[in-house]
Design an enzyme around this catalytic site. Structure first.
Site, short mmCIF file in Angstrom:
data_model
loop_
_atom_site.label_atom_id
_atom_site.label_comp_id
_atom_site.label_asym_id
_atom_site.label_seq_id
_atom_site.Cartn_x
_atom_site.Cartn_y
_atom_site.Cartn_z
N ASP A 60 0.86 -1.17 0.00
CA ASP A 60 0.00 0.00 0.00
C ASP A 60 0.91 1.23 0.00
O ASP A 60 2.02 1.20 0.52
CB ASP A 60 -0.90 -0.03 1.24
CG ASP A 60 -1.96 1.05 1.16
OD1 ASP A 60 -2.07 1.69 0.09
OD2 ASP A 60 -2.67 1.26 2.16
N ASP A 233 -8.07 -7.20 1.25
CA ASP A 233 -7.06 -7.32 2.29
C ASP A 233 -7.70 -6.90 3.59
O ASP A 233 -8.58 -6.04 3.61
CB ASP A 233 -5.86 -6.39 2.04
CG ASP A 233 -6.15 -4.96 2.42
OD1 ASP A 233 -6.71 -4.23 1.58
OD2 ASP A 233 -5.85 -4.56 3.56
N CYS A 271 -12.80 -27.93 9.28
CA CYS A 271 -11.63 -27.17 8.81
C CYS A 271 -10.42 -28.10 8.71
O CYS A 271 -10.22 -28.99 9.53
CB CYS A 271 -11.35 -26.04 9.79
SG CYS A 271 -9.92 -25.05 9.35
N CYS A 273 -7.21 -26.96 8.61
CA CYS A 273 -5.97 -26.27 8.96
C CYS A 273 -5.22 -27.04 10.04
O CYS A 273 -5.78 -27.93 10.69
CB CYS A 273 -6.26 -24.84 9.43
SG CYS A 273 -6.81 -24.70 11.13
N CYS A 276 -6.87 -26.99 13.55
CA CYS A 276 -8.07 -27.82 13.71
C CYS A 276 -7.76 -29.31 13.63
O CYS A 276 -8.46 -30.13 14.19
CB CYS A 276 -9.13 -27.42 12.68
SG CYS A 276 -9.87 -25.82 13.09
N HIS A 302 -5.56 -20.57 11.96
CA HIS A 302 -6.92 -21.01 11.60
C HIS A 302 -7.67 -19.91 10.85
O HIS A 302 -8.30 -20.18 9.82
CB HIS A 302 -7.72 -21.41 12.85
CG HIS A 302 -9.17 -21.55 12.56
ND1 HIS A 302 -9.72 -22.67 11.96
CD2 HIS A 302 -10.21 -20.67 12.71
CE1 HIS A 302 -11.02 -22.48 11.78
NE2 HIS A 302 -11.34 -21.28 12.21
#
Lengths: 355, 398
Positions: A60, A233, A271, A273, A276, A302
């Protein structure tokens, strides 16, 4: 895109982020220009190397800091003057300097310096900022030498649809590789928010990516995707993680809640991930109760994985021609009592998704 | 009955250093001398489990868990309700675990202990633990090894108070041996007390030396009290260990600087707790131990870099584009410069403690591996002298 403002994503190592299949993350020109500074970034060979991140980076321009650090900045035609919060020194950020710093940071996508006003601002200042953003865009284009970096323009104009139209008309004439929708997500009414997004996606070229800056919550992202936005974002997933809050399809759960102290389920059973697959809510609860910082990393992993997979599912649905069903299921899971916010109903309605 | 500990090799020089193995059912054997990595609620501070596995390696990694971190949540009740032991609950499956009563970083002042209870800090405050509470927790949590409740003295006390501490601690030990029977021999470490009164320590060690336990843990040593005069620690350990059977492992709590570790090992210590590495993190210090396997390194213009401990907050590092140690193979050193670490410090980013912990634990894993090798090669005494001199020429107090 997860946000690593100062060259580090809070609580997640680059390798962990890569294993989540994250392809693009965000850094900030103003903050990085301040610390570690251009000299270090230049001598180390850019931010990718400095922070050990091999995938895409977007920086940015520093324009947003006019709003977030409004008390410490002053804007003129030349640029923005910031008072450093660290040593009280003055720093003038011009469009040319912003591009120059970004060329040293070496991100893959760079943003123009824009004149940003809060979305709650009204009156002639909004138009002035929009027109100045166009003039600054031209200065950015002239200063933009590294052609391996994609320079995006940023559409301004506040909540005024006419100003947004004018801005888009001017900016799209510059034929940039992508356009961002700026100046939103600042506390405006959601009904105004989606109408601005909708107008912008309607007028921006179909073959260029559209990036909605600073958005947002999963719901906002799904609705804006429905309206035709391509990139987002937000610090939201990592910020709430640091407070012990995890994202789930029905909203959020706070893992500091004592009712979870013996809960043997993972944060979200479906999930995939790392968190998890390996840890229960009860264990995360115990870690948080002991102020163990790695708990915040587990939840950050997560939350980022959750948003990345939400976007993956959206892409798959689009490819299969099933996006409306995807959006509908998502909203229904979030509002099981079917008490949908009006703006969501209207926004989705506008693209033919009837809840 | 099988003794989990076996001595592989003893130093023949002037020191009593020894190399051994510690075996536990269904776990990788731990080679000693070894460090038990400090954990907070089963987590290596700042490191997620995938980082522990991929960046610290499984090699000789044993974890020190603390009672207080688990006794409130999930507690014995919660573990039972979830039908989990501590390994399953904290996802520690593959790592050997040693359960200690006190958190080495935050031990409970001894005046809270009474005749029948020992106090620990849990997540909400102080909690009294009775032998029966502890028994139930240990039976449900099922750590690989566990330490006896002890009335650990955290500061200087009178002879009378020390006697009380010893009497209570022996009583707790005998109670636990009664409750655990055969298991005491394989899993229970007796807690050795006596504060800084050396005669009391010797008398306690003598009293419990023949109890059917797996090992002995020296508690209540404060490293600062010995850092000015290392000989005091040497004397204490020599006399205490002299009372103990040679074939049982000895753990020394709360001693952790490179120099003191060598001193402890030279006197026959087998296990040390790793709380020191977590303390380093608070001070933003990265270890820079000059390992034998490293090639000789030219002194750099950065005076800091030549030291055995490096403080990342030093402004010299702002533009220093080299890793902490160019020869250190750890993740932190292979991927990041000191300038980046310094930047993370200045911007207060969460990754700095993560990267420091990875580096420092790797340094200590390597340090201990080198110590074991030196014992095998019978060169430990010289090695110790070398590191001693380095530490003396670069004194660092933390």
């Amino acid at each position: 895109m997860p946000v690593g403002t100062q060259g580090s994503l809070k609580g997640i190592l680059p390798e962990q982020l890569e294993s989540l299949d994250c392809k693009l993350m965000l850094g900030n020109t103003y903050h990085l220009g301040n610390r570690p500074g251009i000299k270090v970034l230049e001598s180390v060979g850019g931010l990718h190397k400095f922070m050990n991140w091999n995938n895409g980076l977007l920086t940015d321009s520093g324009g947003y800091q006019m709003v977030s650090l409004v008390k410490m900045s002053k804007v003129s035609e030349e640029g923005v003057e910031f008072r450093s919060p660290h040593d009280d020194s003055l720093m003038l950020l011009t469009p040319e300097m912003s591009i120059n710093i970004q060329s040293k940071i070496g991100a893959d996508v760079i943003m123009q310096l824009d004149d940003v006003v809060s979305s709650l601002t009204t009156g002639p200042r909004v138009e002035e900022a929009m027109l100045r953003s166009i003039r600054w865009l031209d200065r950015c284009i002239s200063a933009h030498k590294r052609k391996d970096q994609h320079l995006f323009g940023i559409i301004q104009g506040g909540l005024d649809l006419d100003l947004r139209r004018k801005c888009i008309k001017q900016m799209t004439q510059r034929n940039l590789p992508g356009y961002a929708i700026g100046g939103l997500s600042g506390g405006e009414e959601k009904d105004q928010f989606w109408r601005v997004v909708s107008l912008c996606t309607e007028l921006l070229p179909a073959n260029k990516p559209r990036y909605l800056m600073g958005v947002g919550y999963p719901l906002d992202i799904v609705v804006a995707t429905a309206l035709g936005v391509d990139m987002f974002d937000c610090v939201y997933p990592t910020r709430i993680a640091r407070n012990g809050t995890a994202l789930v399809p029905w909203g959020t759960i706070n893992l500091k809640r004592q009712s979870l102290c013996y809960d043997k389920q993972p944060i979200y059973p479906d999930c995939c991930c790392y968190t998890c697959k390996h840890f229960t809510r009860a264990y995360l609860y115990t870690l948080l109760s002991m102020d163990e910082v790695s708990a915040l990393s587990y939840i950050s992993i997560h939350n980022v994985a959750y948003l990345l997979s939400l976007m993956q599912n959206a892409r798959t649905a689009i490819s299969n021609g099933k996006f409306p069903q995807f959006a509908e299921t998502f909203v229904k899971t979030l509002f099981p009592d079917l008490d949908y916010p009006v703006w969501v109903v209207n926004a989705l309605n506008s693209v033919g998704i009837i809840l | 009955m099988t003794n989990p500990f076996a001595i592989v090799c003893e130093n023949v020089g002037s020191s009593l250093a020894r190399r051994g193995t510690l075996s536990m059912p269904n776990r990788k054997t731990i080679e000693t001398p070894a460090i038990l990595i400090y954990t907070n609620a089963g987590a290596v501070p700042h490191l997620t489990r995938d980082i522990v596995q991929s960046m610290l390696g499984y090699e000789n990694l044993a974890l020190n868990i603390s009672l207080g971190h688990f006794i409130k949540f999930p507690g014995t009740y919660g573990l039972k309700k979830m039908e989990q032991n501590i390994q399953e609950f904290a996802g520690l499956n593959e790592f050997p675990t040693y359960l200690s009563v006190q958190d080495s970083l935050n031990p409970m002042p001894h005046h809270f202990n009474d005749k029948s209870t020992v106090s620990v800090w849990d997540s909400a405050g102080r909690r009294r633990i009775e032998v029966q509470d502890y028994e139930l927790f240990v039976k449900q949590a099922a750590p690989d090894l566990f330490e006896c409740l002890g009335d650990t003295l955290q500061s200087s006390v009178s002879n009378k108070r020390a006697d009380k501490s010893i009497n209570r601690s022996v009583q707790h030990l005998d109670n636990l041996i009664g409750l655990f029977g055969e298991d005491s021999n394989r899993k229970l470490f007796a807690s050795l007390e006596g504060g800084d009164l050396i005669d009391k320590r010797v008398s306690m060690a003598r009293t419990v030396s023949q109890r059917p336990v797996a090992g002995f843990a020296v508690n209540g040593i404060r490293e600062d009290s010995y850092s000015d005069d290392v000989a005091l620690l040497t004397n204490l350990l020599k006399r205490v260990y002299g009372e103990l059977p040679v074939d049982k492992p000895r753990l020394l709590h709360s001693v952790g600087s490179p120099r003191m570790i060598l001193e402890a090992i030279a006197n026959g210590t087998d296990l040390l707790d790793g709380s020191y590495l977590t303390k380093l993190k608070y001070k933003n210090i990265a270890l820079n131990i000059p390992f034998e396997i490293y090639h000789h390194q030219e002194a750099t213009e950065h005076s800091q870099i030549n030291s055995i401990m490096i403080n990342i907050s030093n402004v010299e590092f702002k533009e220093y584009l080299q890793p902490i140690s160019s020869q250190c193979p750890c993740y932190t050193c292979s991927k990041y410069t000191c300038a980046y670490l310094h930047h993370l410090l200045i911007t207060k980013e969460m990754l700095l403690p993560t990267l420091l912990m990875i580096h420092n634990i790797n340094q200590y894993q390597r340090f201990f591996s080198e110590i074991r090798e030196q014992i095998t090669k019978q060169t430990f005494d010289n090695y110790k002298k070398k590191i001693d001199n380095l530490c003396k020429s670069n004194p660092v107090t933390i």
